[in-house]
Design a protein around this motif. Structure first.
Motif, PDB file in Angstrom:
ATOM      1  N   GLU B 116       0.772  -0.972  -0.088  1.00  0.00           N
ATOM      2  CA  GLU B 116       0.358   0.375  -0.186  1.00  0.00           C
ATOM      3  C   GLU B 116       1.125   1.168   0.391  1.00  0.00           C
ATOM      4  OE1 GLU B 116      -3.269   1.589   2.052  1.00  0.00           O
ATOM      5  OE2 GLU B 116      -4.369  -0.662   2.675  1.00  0.00           O
ATOM      6  N   GLU B 117       1.568   1.563   0.854  1.00  0.00           N
ATOM      7  CA  GLU B 117       2.494   2.428   1.248  1.00  0.00           C
ATOM      8  C   GLU B 117       3.431   2.468  -0.536  1.00  0.00           C
ATOM      9  OE1 GLU B 117       4.301   1.814   5.462  1.00  0.00           O
ATOM     10  OE2 GLU B 117       5.007   0.567   4.333  1.00  0.00           O
ATOM     11  N   PHE B 118       4.200   1.707  -1.209  1.00  0.00           N
ATOM     12  CA  PHE B 118       4.451   1.419  -2.570  1.00  0.00           C
ATOM     13  C   PHE B 118       3.322   2.048  -3.366  1.00  0.00           C
ATOM     14  CE2 PHE B 118       5.289  -0.673  -6.840  1.00  0.00           C
ATOM     15  CZ  PHE B 118       5.943  -0.631  -6.986  1.00  0.00           C
ATOM     16  N   CYS B 119       2.396   1.787  -3.331  1.00  0.00           N
ATOM     17  CA  CYS B 119       1.223   3.035  -3.940  1.00  0.00           C
ATOM     18  C   CYS B 119       1.249   3.949  -4.039  1.00  0.00           C
ATOM     19  CB  CYS B 119      -0.528   2.009  -4.097  1.00  0.00           C
ATOM     20  SG  CYS B 119       0.018   0.326  -4.215  1.00  0.00           S
ATOM     21  N   GLY B 120       1.103   4.695  -2.991  1.00  0.00           N
ATOM     22  CA  GLY B 120       1.808   6.048  -2.205  1.00  0.00           C
ATOM     23  C   GLY B 120       2.445   6.504  -2.952  1.00  0.00           C
ATOM     24  N   LEU B 121       3.438   5.760  -3.077  1.00  0.00           N
ATOM     25  CA  LEU B 121       5.147   6.176  -3.564  1.00  0.00           C
ATOM     26  C   LEU B 121       4.599   6.763  -5.094  1.00  0.00           C
ATOM     27  CD1 LEU B 121       8.340   4.979  -2.062  1.00  0.00           C
ATOM     28  CD2 LEU B 121       8.274   5.417  -4.635  1.00  0.00           C
ATOM     29  N   TRP B 122       4.815   5.308  -5.760  1.00  0.00           N
ATOM     30  CA  TRP B 122       4.578   4.979  -7.099  1.00  0.00           C
ATOM     31  C   TRP B 122       3.623   6.621  -7.953  1.00  0.00           C
ATOM     32  CZ3 TRP B 122       7.993   3.096  -9.518  1.00  0.00           C
ATOM     33  CH2 TRP B 122       7.567   2.702 -10.914  1.00  0.00           C
ATOM     34  N   GLY B 123       2.283   6.660  -6.918  1.00  0.00           N
ATOM     35  CA  GLY B 123       1.804   8.010  -7.167  1.00  0.00           C
ATOM     36  C   GLY B 123       2.099   9.230  -7.531  1.00  0.00           C
ATOM     37  N   PHE B 124       2.530   9.460  -6.130  1.00  0.00           N
ATOM     38  CA  PHE B 124       3.534  10.496  -5.647  1.00  0.00           C
ATOM     39  C   PHE B 124       4.695  10.762  -6.720  1.00  0.00           C
ATOM     40  CE2 PHE B 124       7.060  12.829  -3.920  1.00  0.00           C
ATOM     41  CZ  PHE B 124       6.438  13.433  -3.251  1.00  0.00           C
ATOM     42  N   LEU B 125       4.909   9.715  -7.560  1.00  0.00           N
ATOM     43  CA  LEU B 125       6.355   9.866  -8.449  1.00  0.00           C
ATOM     44  C   LEU B 125       5.730  10.253  -9.742  1.00  0.00           C
ATOM     45  CD1 LEU B 125       9.288   7.118  -7.655  1.00  0.00           C
ATOM     46  CD2 LEU B 125       9.392   9.547  -7.236  1.00  0.00           C
ATOM     47  N   ALA B 126       4.691   9.612 -10.524  1.00  0.00           N
ATOM     48  CA  ALA B 126       4.000   9.732 -11.686  1.00  0.00           C
ATOM     49  C   ALA B 126       3.284  11.284 -11.753  1.00  0.00           C
ATOM     50  CB  ALA B 126       2.801   9.145 -11.070  1.00  0.00           C
ATOM     51  N   ALA B 127       3.383  11.616 -10.544  1.00  0.00           N
ATOM     52  CA  ALA B 127       2.417  12.901 -10.358  1.00  0.00           C
ATOM     53  C   ALA B 127       4.051  14.129 -10.556  1.00  0.00           C
ATOM     54  CB  ALA B 127       1.812  13.093  -9.281  1.00  0.00           C
ATOM     55  N   TRP B 128       4.534  14.109 -10.056  1.00  0.00           N
ATOM     56  CA  TRP B 128       6.051  15.041  -9.815  1.00  0.00           C
ATOM     57  C   TRP B 128       6.431  14.506 -12.112  1.00  0.00           C
ATOM     58  CZ3 TRP B 128       7.966  18.794  -7.483  1.00  0.00           C
ATOM     59  CH2 TRP B 128       7.778  18.700  -6.616  1.00  0.00           C
ATOM     60  N   ARG B 129       6.447  13.437 -12.036  1.00  0.00           N
ATOM     61  CA  ARG B 129       6.773  13.311 -13.216  1.00  0.00           C
ATOM     62  C   ARG B 129       6.601  13.804 -14.655  1.00  0.00           C
ATOM     63  NH1 ARG B 129      11.647  11.198 -15.643  1.00  0.00           N
ATOM     64  NH2 ARG B 129      11.660  12.794 -17.240  1.00  0.00           N
TER      65      ARG B 129
END
Lengths: 224, 224
Positions: B116-129
């Protein structure tokens, strides 16, 4: 007692200045009284130049330098230094300590450590080692919170137990309730650098400073 | 314009808050006007939950998570994440960015990143990307000083060119005159954190703060 001793930071600096090793002799047992009365010990009380002279090249260190210089380039890279520097218990130095020392001793700003620079760095570490051993009262090879508190008092800092605890936990990076040699050095240098910045702004020595937004950001960035 | 826009820091925060990804839509072309008028875009202008929902687990990311979880422990270590995260040019993420992201998304403070934490992190990175791509005007894959300046203005900061230059050089860790994706994210989060601390002390919003010695030390240590 200096007047400045009545607020946050002590009148005397901790025993290291940038590029100079801390004094290894004339600093142990009588710190708590003498460290408030002078900026640093007079030259006569400093250690003799051997075994590690603070400045200039020491031929006796040449074999050691050659052994660390794995690729034989005549210059030590961060990687070579990191591989060579270990604590008393053979754990590697924290990478940030290695970076910090390179910044301090890389006089020609090459990003590498030449032989003369290495001699300075080595003398500096030897001097810190001697200080570390004095404050490691129980000879555990690490500095406990009590030992750390005593060291900071001896260096002339007047800090609340809460803040010393925060600082200790910050540098207890391995979460062991103890600070290893490399992190003890790192913490003392960091504290010295932060104190120097604070003093620069605290003209009237009242223990408070006023900062603009960009001053604040700039000083935090510089401490990184 | 908010009254606060007449001094050092802008009225609106940069587009990331801790634990929330920056908004990926409704933030690009019209930042310079809208970012001063609201704290963050209204919910309706946010991106749809797919492909990377900001919160909760996204089953579509499970295969990716399994691939990164080399030892099959069900949790990602710092080492596993560092091996998996790369910039557009396949250079590794700066270690400090990885540590920063673990601190941000490790909700249960285990030091590891669960699914679950990974999903948050991944979404965060996608948004920054997505944000990074918008500010990378020349599509070089890096952010130049001009592009960085534009990004900070769009985020609502009012900083002198001198300070923006200092900040840029600080995060141009590879000395390339350009900031890669990982360091762009790191710089924006750092700036946001420093700004939040400043605002906490600047009660009267005059752009100046007064700090005691221990306040000063504490805040610097917290930014490490």
């Amino acid at each position: 007692m200096q007047p400045s001793a009545n607020y946050g930071y002590g009148g005397s600096p901790p025993p290291s200045s940038y590029g100079n090793p801390p004094p290894v002799s004339g600093y142990g047992g009588r710190q708590s009284s003498s460290s408030h009365q002078q900026q640093r010990p007079p030259a006569v009380s400093r250690p003799p130049p051997s075994p590690a002279p603070p400045n200039g090249a020491d031929p006796a260190l040449w074999p050691l330098f050659k052994a660390v210089d794995k690729d034989g380039s005549g210059q030590l890279s961060e990687r070579e230094l990191r591989a060579a520097l270990v604590n008393g218990d053979w754990t590697s130095f924290d990478p940030h300590t290695v970076k910090m020392m390179i910044r301090m001793f890389d006089s020609d700003r090459s990003g590498l450590i030449g032989f003369e620079e290495f001699c300075g760095l080595w003398g500096f570490l030897a001097a810190w080692r001697s200080l570390f051993d004095r404050f490691d009262a129980d000879r555990s090879g690490n500095i406990s919170l009590d030992e750390y508190t005593n060291a900071l008092v001896a260096f002339g800092y007047r800090l609340s137990p809460q803040f010393v605890g925060t600082l200790f936990r910050t540098f207890d990076k391995r979460n062991e309730g103890a600070i290893s040699f490399d992190l003890f050095v790192q913490s003392c240098i960091s504290l010295k650098r932060m104190t120097d910045v604070f003093k620069k702004y605290d003209d009237d020595r009242d223990g408070y400073i006023t900062l603009s937004f960009e001053d604040f950001l700039t000083e935090i960035i510089r401490q990184r």
